[in-house]
Design a protein around this motif. Sequence first.
Motif, PDB file in Angstrom:
ATOM      1  N   LEU A   1      29.058 -39.396  11.693  1.00 56.07           N
ATOM      2  CA  LEU A   1      28.359 -39.780  12.529  1.00 56.07           C
ATOM      3  C   LEU A   1      26.561 -39.200  12.991  1.00 56.07           C
ATOM      4  O   LEU A   1      25.398 -39.330  13.393  1.00 56.07           O
ATOM      5  CB  LEU A   1      29.044 -39.377  14.754  1.00 56.07           C
ATOM      6  N   SER A   2      26.963 -37.714  12.029  1.00 59.53           N
ATOM      7  CA  SER A   2      26.049 -36.644  12.293  1.00 59.53           C
ATOM      8  C   SER A   2      24.737 -37.770  11.731  1.00 59.53           C
ATOM      9  O   SER A   2      23.566 -36.668  11.714  1.00 59.53           O
ATOM     10  CB  SER A   2      26.282 -35.282  12.178  1.00 59.53           C
ATOM     11  N   VAL A   3      25.525 -37.693  10.499  1.00 61.27           N
ATOM     12  CA  VAL A   3      24.263 -37.926   9.171  1.00 61.27           C
ATOM     13  C   VAL A   3      23.452 -39.290   9.978  1.00 61.27           C
ATOM     14  O   VAL A   3      21.987 -39.488   9.658  1.00 61.27           O
ATOM     15  CB  VAL A   3      25.189 -38.183   7.755  1.00 61.27           C
ATOM     16  N   ALA A   4      24.472 -40.472  10.522  1.00 61.03           N
ATOM     17  CA  ALA A   4      24.061 -41.601  10.616  1.00 61.03           C
ATOM     18  C   ALA A   4      22.366 -40.658  12.359  1.00 61.03           C
ATOM     19  O   ALA A   4      22.003 -41.756  11.723  1.00 61.03           O
ATOM     20  CB  ALA A   4      24.870 -42.384  11.242  1.00 61.03           C
ATOM     21  N   LEU A   5      22.727 -40.315  12.728  1.00 64.68           N
ATOM     22  CA  LEU A   5      22.232 -40.333  13.760  1.00 64.68           C
ATOM     23  C   LEU A   5      20.916 -39.548  13.244  1.00 64.68           C
ATOM     24  O   LEU A   5      19.870 -39.341  13.821  1.00 64.68           O
ATOM     25  CB  LEU A   5      22.591 -39.698  15.345  1.00 64.68           C
ATOM     26  N   LEU A   6      21.073 -38.466  12.415  1.00 68.09           N
ATOM     27  CA  LEU A   6      19.522 -37.388  11.890  1.00 68.09           C
ATOM     28  C   LEU A   6      19.382 -38.518  11.716  1.00 68.09           C
ATOM     29  O   LEU A   6      17.809 -38.729  11.137  1.00 68.09           O
ATOM     30  CB  LEU A   6      20.889 -37.331  11.221  1.00 68.09           C
ATOM     31  N   LEU A   7      19.836 -39.817  10.988  1.00 63.83           N
ATOM     32  CA  LEU A   7      18.135 -40.825   9.431  1.00 63.83           C
ATOM     33  C   LEU A   7      18.363 -41.895  10.849  1.00 63.83           C
ATOM     34  O   LEU A   7      16.365 -42.246  10.798  1.00 63.83           O
ATOM     35  CB  LEU A   7      19.645 -41.863   8.842  1.00 63.83           C
ATOM     36  N   ILE A   8      18.370 -42.064  11.915  1.00 63.38           N
ATOM     37  CA  ILE A   8      18.233 -42.780  12.812  1.00 63.38           C
ATOM     38  C   ILE A   8      16.622 -42.408  14.107  1.00 63.38           C
ATOM     39  O   ILE A   8      16.318 -42.779  14.132  1.00 63.38           O
ATOM     40  CB  ILE A   8      19.273 -43.890  13.977  1.00 63.38           C
ATOM     41  N   GLY A   9      17.136 -40.895  14.085  1.00 63.32           N
ATOM     42  CA  GLY A   9      16.473 -40.435  14.840  1.00 63.32           C
ATOM     43  C   GLY A   9      14.921 -39.676  13.533  1.00 63.32           C
ATOM     44  O   GLY A   9      13.920 -39.857  14.596  1.00 63.32           O
ATOM     45  N   ALA A  10      15.173 -39.243  12.771  1.00 62.21           N
ATOM     46  CA  ALA A  10      14.594 -39.137  11.569  1.00 62.21           C
ATOM     47  C   ALA A  10      13.512 -41.203  11.210  1.00 62.21           C
ATOM     48  O   ALA A  10      11.678 -41.074  11.523  1.00 62.21           O
ATOM     49  CB  ALA A  10      14.995 -39.093  10.692  1.00 62.21           C
TER      50      ALA A  10
END
Length: 157
Positions: free
Chosen positions: A85-94
């Motif tokens: 979840l953290s990686v997915a939201l990091l990429l979505i935010g970026a």
Amino acid sequence: MNEAQGIVDRVEGGRAWVRLTERAGGCGRCDEPGGCRSTGIAYALKAPNEVFAVPNSIDVRPGELVCLRMHDGAPLRGALLGYGLSVALLLIGAALGSALADFGAQDLSTAVGGLAGLAVALGVNHMVFRSRTVRHGFEIEMVRGSAGCGVAGAQEG
């Protein structure tokens, strides 16, 4: 079930501290040349003599042999919730930061978007793991003895 044999170190305040007596196996190449433990990376991230505090629901005493059990899918679900979840939201935010940026400040906007995604992930993970229903899926069950517990239990029984 994921199982590990351990010995109760101490009991205090409704919890038992259990030291694992055997290391969990992976591919079986841990101590061979080129295996995970041969590089020492396993010890850099986690102490080899791990002690776990678990609820003392069966009233064990120090020195007792116990078996710790966890449902098969729990480690993977925990990793997906915590890291995935953290990686997915990091990429979505970026990606959102990059898409909404002016041409000159795209790198800064991408970094800020990624950090915002991580902040959202931190909040979501905090809320998810506070849920009793979710935490119940990650509970460790403790049973007396080692009969049927992992490899050592299979050899004894």
